[in-house]
Scaffold this motif. Sequence first.
Motif, PDB file in Angstrom:
ATOM      1  N   THR A   1       4.823   6.881   7.357  1.00  0.00           N
ATOM      2  CA  THR A   1       4.666   8.309   7.133  1.00  0.00           C
ATOM      3  C   THR A   1       5.934   8.876   6.514  1.00  0.00           C
ATOM      4  O   THR A   1       7.038   8.592   6.985  1.00  0.00           O
ATOM      5  CB  THR A   1       4.372   9.043   8.462  1.00  0.00           C
TER       6      THR A   1
ATOM      7  N   THR B   1       0.761   9.897   5.000  1.00  0.00           N
ATOM      8  CA  THR B   1       0.715   8.535   5.521  1.00  0.00           C
ATOM      9  C   THR B   1       0.187   7.598   4.450  1.00  0.00           C
ATOM     10  O   THR B   1      -0.786   7.902   3.767  1.00  0.00           O
ATOM     11  CB  THR B   1      -0.158   8.471   6.787  1.00  0.00           C
ATOM     12  N   TYR B   2       0.875   6.468   4.322  1.00  0.00           N
ATOM     13  CA  TYR B   2       0.526   5.469   3.310  1.00  0.00           C
ATOM     14  C   TYR B   2       0.396   4.094   3.960  1.00  0.00           C
ATOM     15  O   TYR B   2       0.965   3.844   5.016  1.00  0.00           O
ATOM     16  CB  TYR B   2       1.629   5.364   2.249  1.00  0.00           C
ATOM     17  N   SER B   3      -0.295   3.218   3.284  1.00  0.00           N
ATOM     18  CA  SER B   3      -0.329   1.808   3.651  1.00  0.00           C
ATOM     19  C   SER B   3       0.641   1.080   2.726  1.00  0.00           C
ATOM     20  O   SER B   3       0.660   1.336   1.525  1.00  0.00           O
ATOM     21  CB  SER B   3      -1.735   1.239   3.472  1.00  0.00           C
TER      22      SER B   3
ATOM     23  N   GLN C   1       1.490   0.751   8.172  1.00  0.00           N
ATOM     24  CA  GLN C   1       1.386   2.157   7.772  1.00  0.00           C
ATOM     25  C   GLN C   1       2.757   2.812   7.919  1.00  0.00           C
ATOM     26  O   GLN C   1       3.512   2.481   8.825  1.00  0.00           O
ATOM     27  CB  GLN C   1       0.394   2.903   8.671  1.00  0.00           C
TER      28      GLN C   1
END
Length: 155
Positions: free
Chosen positions: A116, A139-141, A114
């Motif tokens: 941010t 927030t991303y994966s 993850q």
Amino acid sequence: MITKESIKTLVEEWLQEGDYFLVDIQMGGDDRIVIEIDHADGVWIEDCAELSRFLQEKLGEELDDYELEVGSAGLGQPFKVEQQYKNHVGDQVEVLQQDGKKVAGVLKAVDGRQFTVTTKEKQVPEGKKRPVLVEVDKTYSMDEVKSTKYVLAFK
């Protein structure tokens, strides 16, 4: 016969001696092996040459049938491994989401897979008529975005 796994094992053996890390190995049907390495402080041509010599020593004549190219992960190219994200915390990045929308901001943090990004968005505060720019954390994966790359800033 040379395999991607055998190349990876040898590259990782060489990488143990420094702060470099493996980004990618590509083996094409055109008998070409392309190895990309990276380092938090950048990659020097001497280190690429040293890795190339190391592979030639270890593989000997087996490597004669291949064109070997050792280089750095290109600046401005999409990140391929987690360590690249960690190296760019605090830097401007551009995230290309699955829907094709681009989000630009500062890479704030990396936690496992993850990450941010702090962006600026216009929002209308309660009781106001005009929007103002506010910082928003998104927030991303790493597995759910099309790409993330470092944004070169010329000032």
